[in-house]
Design a protein around this motif. Structure first.
Motif, PDB file in Angstrom:
ATOM      1  N   ALA A 203      14.123  39.542 137.313  1.00  0.00           N
ATOM      2  CA  ALA A 203      14.897  39.024 138.437  1.00  0.00           C
ATOM      3  C   ALA A 203      15.178  40.173 139.388  1.00  0.00           C
ATOM      4  N   LEU A 204      15.198  39.884 140.669  1.00  0.00           N
ATOM      5  CA  LEU A 204      15.446  40.921 141.673  1.00  0.00           C
ATOM      6  C   LEU A 204      16.919  40.931 142.057  1.00  0.00           C
ATOM      7  N   ASP A 205      17.581  42.057 141.799  1.00  0.00           N
ATOM      8  CA  ASP A 205      18.975  42.247 142.197  1.00  0.00           C
ATOM      9  C   ASP A 205      19.057  43.616 142.878  1.00  0.00           C
ATOM     10  N   LEU A 206      18.650  43.645 144.130  1.00  0.00           N
ATOM     11  CA  LEU A 206      18.453  44.915 144.838  1.00  0.00           C
ATOM     12  C   LEU A 206      19.477  45.163 145.946  1.00  0.00           C
ATOM     13  N   SER A 207      20.367  44.219 146.178  1.00  0.00           N
ATOM     14  CA  SER A 207      21.227  44.290 147.363  1.00  0.00           C
ATOM     15  C   SER A 207      22.081  45.551 147.386  1.00  0.00           C
ATOM     16  N   LYS A 208      22.673  45.933 146.261  1.00  0.00           N
ATOM     17  CA  LYS A 208      23.536  47.112 146.261  1.00  0.00           C
ATOM     18  C   LYS A 208      22.720  48.398 146.361  1.00  0.00           C
ATOM     19  N   LEU A 209      21.526  48.400 145.773  1.00  0.00           N
ATOM     20  CA  LEU A 209      20.672  49.581 145.854  1.00  0.00           C
ATOM     21  C   LEU A 209      20.166  49.782 147.279  1.00  0.00           C
ATOM     22  N   MET A 210      19.966  48.694 148.001  1.00  0.00           N
ATOM     23  CA  MET A 210      19.428  48.789 149.355  1.00  0.00           C
ATOM     24  C   MET A 210      20.469  49.211 150.379  1.00  0.00           C
ATOM     25  N   ASN A 211      21.740  49.092 150.037  1.00  0.00           N
ATOM     26  CA  ASN A 211      22.778  49.494 150.990  1.00  0.00           C
ATOM     27  C   ASN A 211      23.051  50.988 150.884  1.00  0.00           C
ATOM     28  N   VAL A 212      22.018  51.783 151.095  1.00  0.00           N
ATOM     29  CA  VAL A 212      22.151  53.232 151.032  1.00  0.00           C
ATOM     30  C   VAL A 212      22.884  53.727 152.274  1.00  0.00           C
ATOM     31  N   ASP A 213      23.498  54.882 152.141  1.00  0.00           N
ATOM     32  CA  ASP A 213      24.152  55.522 153.291  1.00  0.00           C
ATOM     33  C   ASP A 213      23.062  56.184 154.125  1.00  0.00           C
ATOM     34  N   SER A 214      22.617  55.489 155.165  1.00  0.00           N
ATOM     35  CA  SER A 214      21.482  55.981 155.954  1.00  0.00           C
ATOM     36  C   SER A 214      21.819  57.233 156.745  1.00  0.00           C
ATOM     37  N   SER A 215      23.107  57.564 156.878  1.00  0.00           N
ATOM     38  CA  SER A 215      23.460  58.808 157.564  1.00  0.00           C
ATOM     39  C   SER A 215      23.221  60.025 156.673  1.00  0.00           C
ATOM     40  N   VAL A 216      23.054  59.781 155.354  1.00  0.00           N
ATOM     41  CA  VAL A 216      22.840  60.865 154.387  1.00  0.00           C
ATOM     42  C   VAL A 216      21.452  60.782 153.762  1.00  0.00           C
ATOM     43  N   ILE A 217      21.004  59.564 153.456  1.00  0.00           N
ATOM     44  CA  ILE A 217      19.735  59.350 152.752  1.00  0.00           C
ATOM     45  C   ILE A 217      18.702  58.784 153.722  1.00  0.00           C
ATOM     46  N   SER A 218      17.552  59.445 153.816  1.00  0.00           N
ATOM     47  CA  SER A 218      16.505  59.015 154.746  1.00  0.00           C
ATOM     48  C   SER A 218      15.451  58.139 154.087  1.00  0.00           C
TER      49      SER A 218
ATOM     50  N   GLY B 248      23.457  37.871 165.978  1.00  0.00           N
ATOM     51  CA  GLY B 248      24.038  38.633 164.886  1.00  0.00           C
ATOM     52  C   GLY B 248      23.580  38.165 163.516  1.00  0.00           C
ATOM     53  N   ALA B 249      24.420  38.449 162.502  1.00  0.00           N
ATOM     54  CA  ALA B 249      24.077  38.143 161.113  1.00  0.00           C
ATOM     55  C   ALA B 249      23.916  36.645 160.885  1.00  0.00           C
ATOM     56  N   ALA B 250      24.699  35.832 161.577  1.00  0.00           N
ATOM     57  CA  ALA B 250      24.622  34.381 161.388  1.00  0.00           C
ATOM     58  C   ALA B 250      23.230  33.863 161.761  1.00  0.00           C
ATOM     59  N   GLN B 251      22.679  34.351 162.877  1.00  0.00           N
ATOM     60  CA  GLN B 251      21.349  33.929 163.287  1.00  0.00           C
ATOM     61  C   GLN B 251      20.302  34.382 162.271  1.00  0.00           C
ATOM     62  N   ARG B 252      20.458  35.608 161.741  1.00  0.00           N
ATOM     63  CA  ARG B 252      19.501  36.109 160.752  1.00  0.00           C
ATOM     64  C   ARG B 252      19.524  35.251 159.485  1.00  0.00           C
ATOM     65  N   TYR B 253      20.694  34.948 158.970  1.00  0.00           N
ATOM     66  CA  TYR B 253      20.779  34.153 157.747  1.00  0.00           C
ATOM     67  C   TYR B 253      20.269  32.728 157.962  1.00  0.00           C
TER      68      TYR B 253
ATOM     69  N   LEU C 264      15.226  41.650 151.452  1.00  0.00           N
ATOM     70  CA  LEU C 264      14.676  42.583 152.437  1.00  0.00           C
ATOM     71  C   LEU C 264      15.043  42.183 153.871  1.00  0.00           C
ATOM     72  N   GLN C 265      15.201  40.895 154.109  1.00  0.00           N
ATOM     73  CA  GLN C 265      15.524  40.418 155.460  1.00  0.00           C
ATOM     74  C   GLN C 265      17.026  40.410 155.736  1.00  0.00           C
ATOM     75  N   ALA C 266      17.839  40.344 154.703  1.00  0.00           N
ATOM     76  CA  ALA C 266      19.279  40.220 154.898  1.00  0.00           C
ATOM     77  C   ALA C 266      19.836  41.422 155.658  1.00  0.00           C
ATOM     78  N   PRO C 267      20.795  41.203 156.551  1.00  0.00           N
ATOM     79  CA  PRO C 267      21.405  42.326 157.271  1.00  0.00           C
ATOM     80  C   PRO C 267      22.037  43.303 156.289  1.00  0.00           C
TER      81      PRO C 267
ATOM     82  N   ARG D  47      28.730  45.463 159.588  1.00  0.00           N
ATOM     83  CA  ARG D  47      29.902  46.086 160.214  1.00  0.00           C
ATOM     84  C   ARG D  47      29.725  46.151 161.733  1.00  0.00           C
ATOM     85  N   GLN D  48      28.500  46.467 162.164  1.00  0.00           N
ATOM     86  CA  GLN D  48      28.242  46.530 163.598  1.00  0.00           C
ATOM     87  C   GLN D  48      28.385  45.159 164.248  1.00  0.00           C
ATOM     88  N   ASP D  49      28.037  44.118 163.471  1.00  0.00           N
ATOM     89  CA  ASP D  49      28.112  42.761 163.989  1.00  0.00           C
ATOM     90  C   ASP D  49      29.544  42.235 163.971  1.00  0.00           C
ATOM     91  N   GLY D  50      30.453  42.984 163.348  1.00  0.00           N
ATOM     92  CA  GLY D  50      31.843  42.558 163.290  1.00  0.00           C
ATOM     93  C   GLY D  50      32.096  41.483 162.267  1.00  0.00           C
TER      94      GLY D  50
END
Length: 513
Positions: free
Chosen positions: A212-227, A285-290, A324-327, A333-336
């Motif tokens: 089963a794929l449970d990747l959501s928390k792993l994908m929320n990397v801190d992009s300001s630190v991790i490239s 915003g996120a609503a349109q994406r979902y 992969l598509q989820a905001p 946060r940017q979308d408020g």
């Protein structure tokens, strides 16, 4: 590096007595054995660690107990999820807290005949021989492996490895390692710690009998630190002919500045999903994406049902596409956290467009109008293929076949034909090919020549064209081209007695503005 063979206390004493020339090493081993309680199991533990600047631990007691304890608990676990449990997160926390490179192995060893007979010298020699054998065949031979590679923006590389062997091909045991190419800043250490739970959850899902794929928390990397982040899992047994249904053979996750992708192979088939990581949320915003994701998942469901695709493969494909598509949390946060068309989200939409003298970016209000007409998804390429089989309540095969599905979206932008504004073209392409045989009795036997055959070949392209001028949208069209083909044959002793073709061909244009 220290090697500890743990068994009975008398056995250790006899080995120690036979090695009086190595008293210092034996004392260190006893110190480590005291610090790590393995419950008297017959195990061999190799401990070693060094910091990023190359220094070595002064004693085994410096090793964190939670990694060692978790390895001891996991060693005899049933299934990959149980043998991996908690190790990835513990290793990331270990590096985050200490900054030290770390490597450890725990293997199952059996008492030798010499040890059983009380021959201390023979037992010592056998122990050395066993160690050499472990190095030669070892935990890594035929092991299921995890490899995590993290690239920081400062240029450091963090690598984590886990090898798990159930003893079927090599030595039963576990081997773990985590290291950094150089010293880590406090922000980098914090970013690693933040990924610990996400890594454990990802591995727990992948290690299940039916991954089963449970990747959501792993994908929320801190992009300001991790490239960049790459996670790879391989299990040689997962692709063997006798592998259990649903077994995982290989998995790869890539999170980079340019794209996010998943590659997966297993008994049930293969899947591949790649999403453009540079695509921003549109004006909705996120609503349109979902909303767009939900619509696409329904489309995938319809194709999988028509092609009789393997249900588990289709479900995993949908889960990967969603994640992969989820905001991201940062986009949320940017979308408020709402679907309001705020000034911030409008500027995000504007940033999707080329901005130079020959092709000026749209105004925020015009970008809003264009965004309403687009799909709301980030551009992507996605596909799956695999054999499928259905059985009756007695376990006999009643249907078997193969299905392959591919879907994609690509967007292009160029200056408008009149020299003003822009021309935006968004193209979605979908293709399904499938074939399956089905029995008319209780069990399918293709060699008998008595069965029903179905072949499917569908293709669909939706092209959305939006042209803008200075003050608004000058033209907006959506063209749909669709071809469907279903060919059915009913065979009696190898001869088609019923033949039916159901073609559908249609093409139409909608005026959106």
């Amino acid at each position: 590096m220290n090697v500890i063979a743990s068994g009975s206390a008398n056995y250790l004493e006899r080995i120690t007595a036979s090695r009086q020339m190595q008293q210092q090493r034996a004392a260190a081993s006893r110190s480590s054995a005291s610090a790590l309680d393995y419950g008297g199991a017959n195990t061999r533990v190799t401990l070693g660690g060094n910091s990023a600047n190359g220094s070595v631990y002064s004693k085994p007691g410096a090793v964190r107990n939670d990694v060692a304890s978790q390895m001891s608990l996991n060693l005899n676990g049933s299934g990959l999820a149980n043998r991996w449990r908690g190790l990835g997160g513990a290793l990331l926390n270990q590096l985050s807290e200490t900054g030290e490179n770390f490597k450890q192995s725990l293997t199952e060893s059996r008492p030798t005949a010499a040890a059983a007979a009380g021959d201390a010298a023979g037992a010592a020699a056998a122990t050395d021989a066993a160690a050499a054998t472990d190095e030669a065949s070892g935990v890594l031979t035929g092991a299921a492996t995890v490899s995590l590679k993290i690239q920081t923006r400062s240029g450091q590389t963090v690598e984590l490895k886990i090898a798990s062997n159930d003893g079927g091909l090599g030595t039963r045991g576990l081997e773990v390692e985590v290291n950094s190419s150089g010293p880590l800043s406090s922000a980098e250490k914090d970013a690693l710690a933040d990924l610990a739970d996400g890594l454990d959850r990802a591995l727990d899902g992948l290690g299940q009998g039916a991954p089963a794929l449970d990747l959501s928390k792993l994908m929320n990397v801190d992009s300001s630190v991790i490239s960049g982040l790459d996670l790879k899992v391989e299990d040689p047994k997962g692709l063997l002919p006798n592998a259990a249904p649903g077994s995982l053979g290989s998995f790869a996750l890539h999170l980079g500045a340019d794209k996010k992708s998943i590659e997966m192979k297993g008994v049930n088939g293969d899947l591949s999903i790649s999403v453009d990581a540079t695509s921003k949320l549109g004006s909705g915003g996120a609503a349109q994406r979902y909303s767009a994701i939900d619509k696409m998942l329904q489309q995938i469901d319809a194709a999988a049902e028509r092609g009789h695709a393997d249900p588990q493969l289709a479900a995993t494909f949908k889960a990967g596409f969603l994640q992969l598509q989820a905001p991201s949390a940062e986009q949320g946060r940017q979308d408020g956290g709402s679907s309001d068309k705020s000034e911030r989200s409008r500027h995000l939409a504007v940033s999707m467009l080329v901005d130079d003298e020959s092709n000026p970016a749209m105004s925020p209000s015009l970008s809003d109008e264009v965004g309403k007409l687009r799909s709301g998804l980030a551009d992507f390429d996605a596909s799956f293929s695999g054999d499928t089989q259905k059985t009756n309540k007695y376990g006999a095969v009643k249907e078997q076949g193969h299905a392959a599905y591919a879907i994609s979206q690509h967007t292009s932008m160029k200056p408008g034909s009149g020299g003003e504004g822009q021309s935006v073209t968004e193209t979605q392409h979908e293709k399904l090919t499938a074939n399956f045989l089905r029995t008319r009795t209780t069990m399918l036997d293709p060699s008998s020549g008595n069965y029903d055959s179905t072949r499917i070949n569908d293709e669909k392209t939706i092209t959305t064209l939006i042209e803008t001028a200075k003050n608004g949208i000058s033209r907006a069209l959506r063209k749909t081209d669709e071809q469907q083909s279903l060919i059915f044959d009913s065979f009696e002793k190898g001869r088609s007695t019923v033949h039916r073709e159901t073609p559908v061909n249609r093409s139409y244009v909608e005026r959106l503005r």
